[in-house]
Write a protein that holds these residues in place. Structure first.
Motif, mmCIF file in Angstrom:
data_model
loop_
_atom_site.group_PDB
_atom_site.id
_atom_site.type_symbol
_atom_site.label_atom_id
_atom_site.label_comp_id
_atom_site.label_asym_id
_atom_site.label_seq_id
_atom_site.Cartn_x
_atom_site.Cartn_y
_atom_site.Cartn_z
ATOM 1 N N ASP A 179 0.841 -1.201 0.000
ATOM 2 C CA ASP A 179 0.000 0.000 0.000
ATOM 3 C C ASP A 179 0.874 1.248 0.000
ATOM 4 O OD1 ASP A 179 -2.340 1.455 0.156
ATOM 5 O OD2 ASP A 179 -3.003 0.566 2.048
ATOM 6 N N ASP A 180 0.324 2.359 -0.466
ATOM 7 C CA ASP A 180 1.018 3.655 -0.454
ATOM 8 C C ASP A 180 2.378 3.539 -1.129
ATOM 9 O OD1 ASP A 180 -1.192 4.264 1.031
ATOM 10 O OD2 ASP A 180 -0.130 4.604 2.910
ATOM 11 N N ASP A 202 0.240 5.333 -4.385
ATOM 12 C CA ASP A 202 -0.299 6.234 -3.366
ATOM 13 C C ASP A 202 -1.115 7.359 -3.986
ATOM 14 O OD1 ASP A 202 -0.294 6.834 -0.442
ATOM 15 O OD2 ASP A 202 0.386 8.769 -1.230
ATOM 16 N N GLU A 236 -4.991 4.407 -6.246
ATOM 17 C CA GLU A 236 -6.012 4.817 -5.284
ATOM 18 C C GLU A 236 -6.205 6.329 -5.353
ATOM 19 O OE1 GLU A 236 -4.513 3.481 -1.412
ATOM 20 O OE2 GLU A 236 -3.316 5.290 -1.223
HETATM 21 MG MG MG Z 1 -3.011 3.609 0.339
#
Ligand code: MG
Ligand code: C2E
Ligand code: MG
Ligand code: MG
Length: 280
Positions: A179-180, A202, A236
């Protein structure tokens, strides 16, 4: 130091410090009661393929509506839960609830949908593997329906343990996402040691993708990296059509964001299933 500056400095500093401390204490006290008081709940943000905009599943996002403090962002309360040693209990609850919810959706026929759950660095311990296995078994879900998201910076807190646990999780058959991605300033070489399936770009890069050359360049570089390592790539924070059209041009695999949906309650997700074609 403050003392040498004279008494008035105490009067200047103390109120601010007290404020931080009392907020922190209220959050800590509130969190300890939150589960039994039913103040935690989950929302689910849809993810879609590009270019077809086919629904693939949801990311699970935790919400806290405190009786005393009102609604608190996970950006604020997750670090507190980590500090007071509650994140494992809470994370366990999230995992079980999310699996139960997906199980209901599978039972009504949406058997292709997957669910993603965010993990804290503190959850990367060996008992995670049996906790995940049990959550899947209780919900009667195939491991392939579950994806776990962990930030690049969480992995880097303890890369050796992360590799061990990721390897065991992969053996169960679940998917792993970083993630990110792009925010964790780590060496890219770690990627080849991790049995991950997905990189999530991200939202800070996606935000200005249409106006800042550097953000567009980083985004295309992450997509190229993912493709060359045969990883799935998800963007995202997609909020507008310009961002969507660029990500489509760049051949990003999947997107999520307010342009499609905000994180939804289970009822709102049920409503979504009735829409045959997406409006976007
Ligand atoms: Mg994220
Ligand atoms: P994340 O995992 O990177 O989740 C994405 C965040 O972006 C979510 O914020 C989501 O609501 C928000 N978002 C989605 N679409 C858009 C958009 O189009 N624009 C913008 N500006 N934001 C968008 P949220 O729900 O506030 O969660 C923040 C972070 O808290 C998450 O970031 C994750 O790191 C953490 N978190 C949330 N739930 C959990 C959980 O169950 N466990 C753990 N350990 N962390 C969680
Ligand atoms: Mg996430
Ligand atoms: Mg984030």
């Amino acid at each position: 130091y403050a003392k040498s500056q004279g008494r008035n400095n105490f009067q200047f500093y103390l109120p601010a410090m007290n404020e931080v401390t009392s907020r922190q204490l209220s959050l800590e006290a509130g969190l300890k009661e939150a589960i039994e008081r039913d103040e935690l709940y989950l929302v689910y943000q849809p993810k879609y393929t590009l270019p077809q905009h086919k629904l693939t599943g949801f990311e699970t996002l935790l919400r806290w509506e405190s009786n005393t403090l009102g609604s608190i962002s996970p950006m604020e309360f997750i670090p507190v839960a980590e500090e007071i040693g509650m994140i494992e209990l809470i994370g366990h609850w999230v995992l079980n609830q999310a699996c139960q919810q997906l199980s209901v959706w599978h039972q009504i026929g949406h058997t292709d949908l997957t669910i993603a759950v965010n993990l804290s660095a503190k959850q990367l311990k060996t008992d995670l593997v049996s906790i995940v296995q049990a959550a899947l078994a209780v919900a009667n879900l195939p491991a392939s329906a579950l994806e776990l998201e962990i930030t690049e910076s969480s992995i880097m807190k303890n890369p050796t343990d992360a590799v061990t646990i990721f390897t065991q999780l992969k053996e169960l058959g679940i998917s792993l996402a970083i993630d990110d991605f792009g925010t964790g300033y780590s060496s890219l070489s770690y990627l080849k040691h991790f049995p991950v399936d997905t990189l999530k770009i991200d939202k800070s890069f996606v935000h200005d993708i249409d106006s800042k050359k550097a953000d567009a360049t980083i985004t295309t570089a992450i997509i190229a990296l993912a493709k060359s390592l045969q990883l799935e790539v998800v963007a995202e924070g997609v909020e507008n059509h310009k961002q969507l059209s660029l990500l489509t041009d760049y051949q990003c695999d999947q997107v999520q964001g307010f342009l499609f949906n905000k994180p939804l309650t289970p009822d709102e997700c049920d409503h979504l299933f009735f829409k045959t074609a997406q409006a976007i």
